[in-house]
Write a protein that holds these residues in place. Structure first.
Motif, PDB file in Angstrom:
ATOM      1  N   THR A 145     -54.605 -63.740   5.307  1.00  0.00           N
ATOM      2  CA  THR A 145     -54.127 -62.369   5.463  1.00  0.00           C
ATOM      3  C   THR A 145     -54.764 -61.464   4.418  1.00  0.00           C
ATOM      4  OG1 THR A 145     -52.010 -63.149   6.331  1.00  0.00           O
ATOM      5  CG2 THR A 145     -52.093 -60.898   5.482  1.00  0.00           C
ATOM      6  N   MET A 146     -54.793 -61.933   3.174  1.00  0.00           N
ATOM      7  CA  MET A 146     -55.397 -61.140   2.114  1.00  0.00           C
ATOM      8  C   MET A 146     -56.884 -60.915   2.387  1.00  0.00           C
ATOM      9  SD  MET A 146     -54.804 -59.392  -0.526  1.00  0.00           S
ATOM     10  CE  MET A 146     -53.117 -59.925  -0.822  1.00  0.00           C
TER      11      MET A 146
ATOM     12  N   LEU B 186     -58.262 -60.639   5.284  1.00  0.00           N
ATOM     13  CA  LEU B 186     -58.339 -59.602   6.314  1.00  0.00           C
ATOM     14  C   LEU B 186     -58.123 -58.232   5.705  1.00  0.00           C
ATOM     15  CD1 LEU B 186     -58.446 -58.639   9.282  1.00  0.00           C
ATOM     16  CD2 LEU B 186     -55.969 -59.068   9.394  1.00  0.00           C
ATOM     17  N   TYR B 187     -57.150 -58.119   4.806  1.00  0.00           N
ATOM     18  CA  TYR B 187     -56.822 -56.834   4.200  1.00  0.00           C
ATOM     19  C   TYR B 187     -57.942 -56.301   3.306  1.00  0.00           C
ATOM     20  CZ  TYR B 187     -51.915 -57.421   5.649  1.00  0.00           C
ATOM     21  OH  TYR B 187     -50.759 -57.565   6.367  1.00  0.00           O
ATOM     22  N   VAL B 188     -58.611 -57.174   2.572  1.00  0.00           N
ATOM     23  CA  VAL B 188     -59.580 -56.702   1.570  1.00  0.00           C
ATOM     24  C   VAL B 188     -61.034 -56.930   1.954  1.00  0.00           C
ATOM     25  CG1 VAL B 188     -57.904 -57.031  -0.275  1.00  0.00           C
ATOM     26  CG2 VAL B 188     -59.511 -58.853   0.226  1.00  0.00           C
TER      27      VAL B 188
ATOM     28  N   HIS C 162     -49.299 -44.911   7.206  1.00  0.00           N
ATOM     29  CA  HIS C 162     -49.396 -46.047   6.291  1.00  0.00           C
ATOM     30  C   HIS C 162     -48.092 -46.304   5.532  1.00  0.00           C
ATOM     31  CE1 HIS C 162     -49.511 -43.523   2.663  1.00  0.00           C
ATOM     32  NE2 HIS C 162     -50.289 -42.689   3.343  1.00  0.00           N
TER      33      HIS C 162
ATOM     34  N   GLY D 112     -49.728 -46.916  -0.133  1.00  0.00           N
ATOM     35  CA  GLY D 112     -50.978 -47.076   0.597  1.00  0.00           C
ATOM     36  C   GLY D 112     -51.723 -45.764   0.712  1.00  0.00           C
TER      37      GLY D 112
ATOM     38  N   GLN E  78     -56.426 -47.102   5.035  1.00  0.00           N
ATOM     39  CA  GLN E  78     -56.001 -48.494   5.169  1.00  0.00           C
ATOM     40  C   GLN E  78     -55.506 -48.784   6.581  1.00  0.00           C
ATOM     41  OE1 GLN E  78     -53.113 -48.921   2.033  1.00  0.00           O
ATOM     42  NE2 GLN E  78     -54.649 -49.326   0.462  1.00  0.00           N
TER      43      GLN E  78
ATOM     44  N   LEU F  17     -57.280 -50.713   9.830  1.00  0.00           N
ATOM     45  CA  LEU F  17     -57.012 -52.049  10.341  1.00  0.00           C
ATOM     46  C   LEU F  17     -56.520 -51.979  11.780  1.00  0.00           C
ATOM     47  CD1 LEU F  17     -56.528 -55.138   9.825  1.00  0.00           C
ATOM     48  CD2 LEU F  17     -54.246 -54.513   9.026  1.00  0.00           C
TER      49      LEU F  17
ATOM     50  N   GLU G 138     -47.286 -58.371   7.877  1.00  0.00           N
ATOM     51  CA  GLU G 138     -48.276 -59.432   8.091  1.00  0.00           C
ATOM     52  C   GLU G 138     -48.392 -59.867   9.561  1.00  0.00           C
ATOM     53  OE1 GLU G 138     -49.466 -63.484   5.589  1.00  0.00           O
ATOM     54  OE2 GLU G 138     -47.370 -63.002   5.902  1.00  0.00           O
TER      55      GLU G 138
ATOM     56  N   TYR H  59     -49.719 -58.544  12.273  1.00  0.00           N
ATOM     57  CA  TYR H  59     -51.038 -58.419  12.900  1.00  0.00           C
ATOM     58  C   TYR H  59     -51.990 -59.504  12.403  1.00  0.00           C
ATOM     59  CZ  TYR H  59     -55.490 -56.436  14.393  1.00  0.00           C
ATOM     60  OH  TYR H  59     -56.717 -56.263  14.964  1.00  0.00           O
ATOM     61  N   ALA H  60     -51.922 -59.811  11.123  1.00  0.00           N
ATOM     62  CA  ALA H  60     -52.800 -60.827  10.559  1.00  0.00           C
ATOM     63  C   ALA H  60     -52.464 -62.224  11.078  1.00  0.00           C
ATOM     64  CB  ALA H  60     -52.713 -60.810   9.029  1.00  0.00           C
TER      65      ALA H  60
END
Length: 321
Positions: free
Chosen positions: A55-56, A58-60, A105, A109, A113, A116, A299, A301-302
């Motif tokens: 997940t992280m 995907l986020y970064v 967001h 945030g 962002q 995504l 989380e 979506y991830a």
């Protein structure tokens, strides 16, 4: 006897003064901690916000980041009703369309962002997309965080601005995450909500600001909500213009007529998924609920990207022409 009574009154007065002083100091402390704009160190290393490594990543490091950076967003500005300069980013669809998604967001945030989700709406659904910085976030002015309440009116004003830009036939979808989810739900109950708003997707919402903070005070600080949270609410009213009890998504959805899709992770310990269930059970419009196993806060979506996108697609097929 008179001396005893005088001493008793004196001690009582001292107790009252100490209690009031404690509430004022405590209210200011928690206002500065959570509401005042600025870094929030207390959220660092918070176990309730831990997410899986994938997940992280995907986020970064997700492909969506390069996509956002490659787009020629039009930067729009708007003055809020109380005089703040707000900023947002508009990207027209590759093929002209009347469909627009406004992506809101979460706490701490910023607008981009939400790329995504923006890449999904843009590439797979063919929507125009708009991503605003909430007041106090990103490039928008404001020295406090609204947790959705003043932001709901900003969202309505952004919607009217964009409808003016794109045309009255524009069909608008709100898609919010966490604080952004609370924002779109709070807006849903307003009488002045533009008729162009046809559907709402609320990912990881909370029922009200008071409910959220009461839970967090107990979980993070091992304190009861009353009376410190009520004192903080009064400080917030004086400094930011709203009470925690009035900032309620739950009250709003009880009078909305906009269809809503609720999404929440079943492993969310920051905003427990019972919030989404309560909101769903109290929604006056047609609504759907999608709960994701093993997903922490924001989380879903991830954890289940294809199922997430399919659920949103099906929901929008029945709500947006």
């Amino acid at each position: 006897m008179n001396r005893v009574k005088r001493n008793w009154k004196k001690y009582l007065l001292i107790v009252v003064i100490v209690f009031v002083a404690f509430q004022v100091i405590g209210g200011i402390f928690f206002y500065d901690l959570a509401i005042k704009r600025g870094p929030k160190d207390f959220l660092q290393n918070n176990a309730d916000l831990e997410v899986a490594d994938e997940t992280m990543d995907l986020y970064v490091k997700g492909d969506w980041i390069d996509w956002v950076n490659d787009q020629d967003f039009e930067e729009l500005t708007m003055e809020s009703r109380d005089g703040l300069k707000l900023t947002g980013y508009f990207l027209p669809a590759a093929t002209p369309t009347d469909k627009l998604v406004i992506l809101t967001h979460g706490y701490l945030g910023n607008a981009k962002q939400m790329g995504l989700f923006g890449i999904f709406y843009y590439q797979e659904l063919g929507y125009n997309i708009f991503m605003p910085d909430a007041r106090g976030h990103g490039k928008s002015e404001g020295d406090y965080y609204g947790f959705g309440w003043p932001d709901r009116l900003d969202l309505i004003d952004w919607t009217n601005t964009l409808v003016g830009k794109l045309g009255q036939k524009t069909e608008v979808v709100y898609h919010g995450l966490s604080m952004g989810a609370a924002t779109v739900l709070m807006a849903s109950g307003e009488e002045e909500l533009p008729t162009q708003v046809k559907a709402i997707v609320a990912d990881s919402p909370y029922g009200s600001v008071y409910q959220l903070f009461a839970y967090q005070m107990k979980r993070m600080f091992h304190l009861p909500a009353f009376p410190l949270l009520d004192s903080t609410s009064l400080v917030t009213k004086l400094r930011a213009g709203y009470l925690f009890t009035e900032a309620s998504a739950l009250k709003a959805v009880r009078k909305t007529d906009v269809p809503i899709l609720y999404i929440h992770g079943k492993a969310d310990t920051f905003v427990p998924y019972r919030n989404a269930i309560e909101l769903y059970d109290n929604t006056s419009s047609s609504s759907e609920l999608f709960l994701v196993d093993g997903a922490n806060h924001g989380e879903s979506y991830a954890k289940q990207p294809e199922e997430y996108k399919q659920k949103v697609k099906q929901f929008l097929m029945h709500t947006v022409k």
